[in-house]
Every structure is written in structure tokens, then in C-alpha cells.
Design a protein around this motif. Structure first.
Motif, PDB file in Angstrom:
ATOM      1  N   VAL A  13       0.843  -1.202   0.000  1.00 58.08           N
ATOM      2  CA  VAL A  13       0.000   0.000   0.000  1.00 58.08           C
ATOM      3  C   VAL A  13       0.879   1.254   0.000  1.00 58.08           C
ATOM      4  CG1 VAL A  13      -1.768   1.271   1.284  1.00 58.08           C
ATOM      5  CG2 VAL A  13      -1.928  -1.211   1.056  1.00 58.08           C
ATOM      6  N   ARG A  14       1.965   1.214   0.727  1.00 55.57           N
ATOM      7  CA  ARG A  14       2.915   2.336   0.716  1.00 55.57           C
ATOM      8  C   ARG A  14       3.456   2.555  -0.694  1.00 55.57           C
ATOM      9  NH1 ARG A  14       7.594   1.001   4.239  1.00 55.57           N
ATOM     10  NH2 ARG A  14       5.896   0.581   5.685  1.00 55.57           N
ATOM     11  N   ASP A  15       3.784   1.470  -1.384  1.00 52.36           N
ATOM     12  CA  ASP A  15       4.277   1.582  -2.764  1.00 52.36           C
ATOM     13  C   ASP A  15       3.209   2.143  -3.697  1.00 52.36           C
ATOM     14  OD1 ASP A  15       6.768   0.667  -2.043  1.00 52.36           O
ATOM     15  OD2 ASP A  15       6.403  -1.393  -2.710  1.00 52.36           O
ATOM     16  N   ARG A  16       1.952   1.757  -3.479  1.00 53.40           N
ATOM     17  CA  ARG A  16       0.858   2.290  -4.297  1.00 53.40           C
ATOM     18  C   ARG A  16       0.732   3.799  -4.095  1.00 53.40           C
ATOM     19  NH1 ARG A  16      -3.445  -2.589  -3.009  1.00 53.40           N
ATOM     20  NH2 ARG A  16      -2.018  -4.180  -3.766  1.00 53.40           N
ATOM     21  N   TYR A  17       0.862   4.231  -2.871  1.00 53.63           N
ATOM     22  CA  TYR A  17       0.780   5.664  -2.592  1.00 53.63           C
ATOM     23  C   TYR A  17       1.941   6.401  -3.266  1.00 53.63           C
ATOM     24  CZ  TYR A  17      -0.071   9.993  -0.145  1.00 53.63           C
ATOM     25  OH  TYR A  17      -0.342  11.301   0.141  1.00 53.63           O
ATOM     26  N   ARG A  18       3.130   5.846  -3.177  1.00 56.03           N
ATOM     27  CA  ARG A  18       4.294   6.460  -3.837  1.00 56.03           C
ATOM     28  C   ARG A  18       4.103   6.500  -5.357  1.00 56.03           C
ATOM     29  NH1 ARG A  18       8.279   3.599   0.179  1.00 56.03           N
ATOM     30  NH2 ARG A  18       8.619   5.328   1.627  1.00 56.03           N
ATOM     31  N   THR A  19       3.538   5.448  -5.919  1.00 51.71           N
ATOM     32  CA  THR A  19       3.255   5.425  -7.354  1.00 51.71           C
ATOM     33  C   THR A  19       2.271   6.521  -7.714  1.00 51.71           C
ATOM     34  OG1 THR A  19       3.713   3.057  -7.489  1.00 51.71           O
ATOM     35  CG2 THR A  19       2.362   4.012  -9.247  1.00 51.71           C
ATOM     36  N   LEU A  20       1.267   6.709  -6.866  1.00 54.20           N
ATOM     37  CA  LEU A  20       0.297   7.782  -7.090  1.00 54.20           C
ATOM     38  C   LEU A  20       0.992   9.138  -7.117  1.00 54.20           C
ATOM     39  CD1 LEU A  20      -2.555   8.953  -7.330  1.00 54.20           C
ATOM     40  CD2 LEU A  20      -2.706   8.805  -4.831  1.00 54.20           C
ATOM     41  N   VAL A  21       1.883   9.389  -6.183  1.00 56.04           N
ATOM     42  CA  VAL A  21       2.628  10.653  -6.143  1.00 56.04           C
ATOM     43  C   VAL A  21       3.440  10.823  -7.422  1.00 56.04           C
ATOM     44  CG1 VAL A  21       4.476  11.914  -4.954  1.00 56.04           C
ATOM     45  CG2 VAL A  21       2.692  10.760  -3.623  1.00 56.04           C
ATOM     46  N   LYS A  22       4.076   9.739  -7.882  1.00 52.61           N
ATOM     47  CA  LYS A  22       4.866   9.811  -9.121  1.00 52.61           C
ATOM     48  C   LYS A  22       3.975  10.107 -10.325  1.00 52.61           C
ATOM     49  CE  LYS A  22       7.943   7.168 -12.102  1.00 52.61           C
ATOM     50  NZ  LYS A  22       7.319   7.728 -13.278  1.00 52.61           N
ATOM     51  N   LEU A  23       2.805   9.465 -10.390  1.00 51.67           N
ATOM     52  CA  LEU A  23       1.886   9.723 -11.509  1.00 51.67           C
ATOM     53  C   LEU A  23       1.436  11.180 -11.522  1.00 51.67           C
ATOM     54  CD1 LEU A  23      -0.397   6.557 -11.428  1.00 51.67           C
ATOM     55  CD2 LEU A  23       1.264   7.160 -13.189  1.00 51.67           C
ATOM     56  N   VAL A  24       1.110  11.708 -10.367  1.00 52.18           N
ATOM     57  CA  VAL A  24       0.693  13.112 -10.284  1.00 52.18           C
ATOM     58  C   VAL A  24       1.824  14.017 -10.741  1.00 52.18           C
ATOM     59  CG1 VAL A  24       0.039  14.951  -8.676  1.00 52.18           C
ATOM     60  CG2 VAL A  24      -1.042  12.703  -8.501  1.00 52.18           C
ATOM     61  N   TYR A  25       3.045  13.708 -10.333  1.00 53.46           N
ATOM     62  CA  TYR A  25       4.205  14.491 -10.763  1.00 53.46           C
ATOM     63  C   TYR A  25       4.376  14.398 -12.285  1.00 53.46           C
ATOM     64  CZ  TYR A  25       9.013  15.963 -11.409  1.00 53.46           C
ATOM     65  OH  TYR A  25      10.153  16.591 -11.849  1.00 53.46           O
ATOM     66  N   ASP A  26       4.268  13.173 -12.821  1.00 58.49           N
ATOM     67  CA  ASP A  26       4.441  12.988 -14.266  1.00 58.49           C
ATOM     68  C   ASP A  26       3.399  13.766 -15.063  1.00 58.49           C
ATOM     69  OD1 ASP A  26       6.627  11.370 -13.913  1.00 58.49           O
ATOM     70  OD2 ASP A  26       5.542   9.491 -14.237  1.00 58.49           O
ATOM     71  N   VAL A  27       2.179  13.779 -14.584  1.00 58.65           N
ATOM     72  CA  VAL A  27       1.103  14.493 -15.284  1.00 58.65           C
ATOM     73  C   VAL A  27       1.254  15.998 -15.106  1.00 58.65           C
ATOM     74  CG1 VAL A  27      -1.379  14.935 -15.293  1.00 58.65           C
ATOM     75  CG2 VAL A  27      -0.548  12.608 -15.210  1.00 58.65           C
ATOM     76  N   GLY A  28       1.421  16.415 -13.860  1.00 56.39           N
ATOM     77  CA  GLY A  28       1.420  17.841 -13.545  1.00 56.39           C
ATOM     78  C   GLY A  28       2.670  18.588 -13.958  1.00 56.39           C
ATOM     79  N   ARG A  29       3.827  18.022 -13.682  1.00 59.11           N
ATOM     80  CA  ARG A  29       5.077  18.727 -13.938  1.00 59.11           C
ATOM     81  C   ARG A  29       5.711  18.367 -15.269  1.00 59.11           C
ATOM     82  NH1 ARG A  29       6.786  22.990 -11.602  1.00 59.11           N
ATOM     83  NH2 ARG A  29       8.803  22.298 -10.874  1.00 59.11           N
ATOM     84  N   ARG A  30       5.610  17.120 -15.636  1.00 61.22           N
ATOM     85  CA  ARG A  30       6.283  16.671 -16.848  1.00 61.22           C
ATOM     86  C   ARG A  30       5.367  16.666 -18.055  1.00 61.22           C
ATOM     87  NH1 ARG A  30       8.651  11.213 -15.757  1.00 61.22           N
ATOM     88  NH2 ARG A  30       9.624  11.546 -17.741  1.00 61.22           N
ATOM     89  N   GLY A  31       4.063  16.717 -17.845  1.00 59.90           N
ATOM     90  CA  GLY A  31       3.114  16.772 -18.950  1.00 59.90           C
ATOM     91  C   GLY A  31       2.986  15.485 -19.742  1.00 59.90           C
ATOM     92  N   ILE A  32       3.265  14.367 -19.113  1.00 60.74           N
ATOM     93  CA  ILE A  32       3.190  13.082 -19.813  1.00 60.74           C
ATOM     94  C   ILE A  32       1.745  12.756 -20.176  1.00 60.74           C
ATOM     95  CG2 ILE A  32       3.470  10.591 -19.454  1.00 60.74           C
ATOM     96  CD1 ILE A  32       6.046  11.186 -18.020  1.00 60.74           C
ATOM     97  N   GLY A  33       1.541  12.224 -21.353  1.00 64.32           N
ATOM     98  CA  GLY A  33       0.233  11.747 -21.782  1.00 64.32           C
ATOM     99  C   GLY A  33      -0.741  12.812 -22.237  1.00 64.32           C
ATOM    100  N   ARG A  34      -0.253  13.940 -22.668  1.00 59.88           N
ATOM    101  CA  ARG A  34      -1.127  15.050 -23.081  1.00 59.88           C
ATOM    102  C   ARG A  34      -2.046  14.717 -24.246  1.00 59.88           C
ATOM    103  NH1 ARG A  34       3.315  19.730 -23.371  1.00 59.88           N
ATOM    104  NH2 ARG A  34       4.292  19.130 -21.446  1.00 59.88           N
ATOM    105  N   ASP A  35      -1.650  13.764 -25.062  1.00 57.98           N
ATOM    106  CA  ASP A  35      -2.433  13.443 -26.258  1.00 57.98           C
ATOM    107  C   ASP A  35      -3.781  12.809 -25.933  1.00 57.98           C
ATOM    108  OD1 ASP A  35      -0.331  14.418 -27.760  1.00 57.98           O
ATOM    109  OD2 ASP A  35       0.554  12.427 -28.050  1.00 57.98           O
ATOM    110  N   HIS A  36      -3.911  12.263 -24.765  1.00 55.06           N
ATOM    111  CA  HIS A  36      -5.143  11.582 -24.358  1.00 55.06           C
ATOM    112  C   HIS A  36      -5.604  12.147 -23.014  1.00 55.06           C
ATOM    113  CE1 HIS A  36      -4.496   8.636 -27.531  1.00 55.06           C
ATOM    114  NE2 HIS A  36      -3.233   8.625 -27.158  1.00 55.06           N
TER     115      HIS A  36
END
Length: 97
Positions: A13-36
Motif C-alpha cells: 500500500v505504501r508503494d501504491r501511494y508512492r506510485t500515485l505521487v509519481k503519476l501526479v508528478y508525471d502528469v502535472g510537472r512533466r506533462g506526460i500523456g497530453r495526447d489523451h
């Protein structure tokens, strides 16, 4: 982006939470997946709920749902990501999610 999360004792569960933080960072800061973008928003909402469901299970003393890979934000598929195991209240708008 380092978080200790000592209060989440279940390693998965701790790893899932960390993955969530990484996904938010990837979307918000890095702009990954903008095409969809619309699908990406649904992916994030669904993964947040999956992590929430996992945390609720730990708090309730139950087993968390089985591990599933997080959504791949840059995939070409238009279907939103869903975990294979959904709680009974997943589609209920009154659950607050």
C-alpha cells in the motif's frame, strides 16, 4: 519526491501511494500523456480511488486488493484504466469519491 510514510505499515500500500505521487508528478510537472487528456484524467481518478480503497482496507484491518500495475499514461488506448477488483460502492456517487 521522497516520502517516508511511516504510518502506512503495509509495504504494498505504501508503494501504491508512492506510485500515485509519481503519476501526479508525471502528469502535472512533466506533462506526460497530453495526447489523451480525458482518458488520462479518468486514469488518475481511478488510480486515486484504487489507492483509497487500499488504504481503507488497511485501516479496517482487511487485506488490500491484489496488486495491479498503475496506468501507463502514454498508452494509445482510449479506455480508462480500472483495477480488476472493484469495491461494491465504486460506482456509487454517494461514496464521496
Amino acid at each position: 519526491m521522497h516520502t517516508d510514510l511511516y504510518l502506512i505499515v503495509d509495504v504494498q500500500v505504501r508503494d501504491r501511494y508512492r506510485t500515485l505521487v509519481k503519476l501526479v508528478y508525471d502528469v502535472g510537472r512533466r506533462g506526460i500523456g497530453r495526447d489523451h487528456r480525458e482518458r488520462q484524467i479518468q486514469d488518475m481518478q481511478n488510480y486515486i480511488r484504487y489507492v483509497q480503497f487500499s488504504l481503507e482496507a488497511v485501516i479496517d484491518g482487511a487485506s488490500p486488493p491484489d496488486h495491479v500495475d498503475a496506468p501507463a499514461l502514454e498508452r494509445g488506448d482510449s479506455e480508462p484504466w480500472l483495477p480488476p477488483e472493484l469495491p461494491w460502492y465504486w460506482g456509487d456517487p454517494a461514496d464521496g469519491s
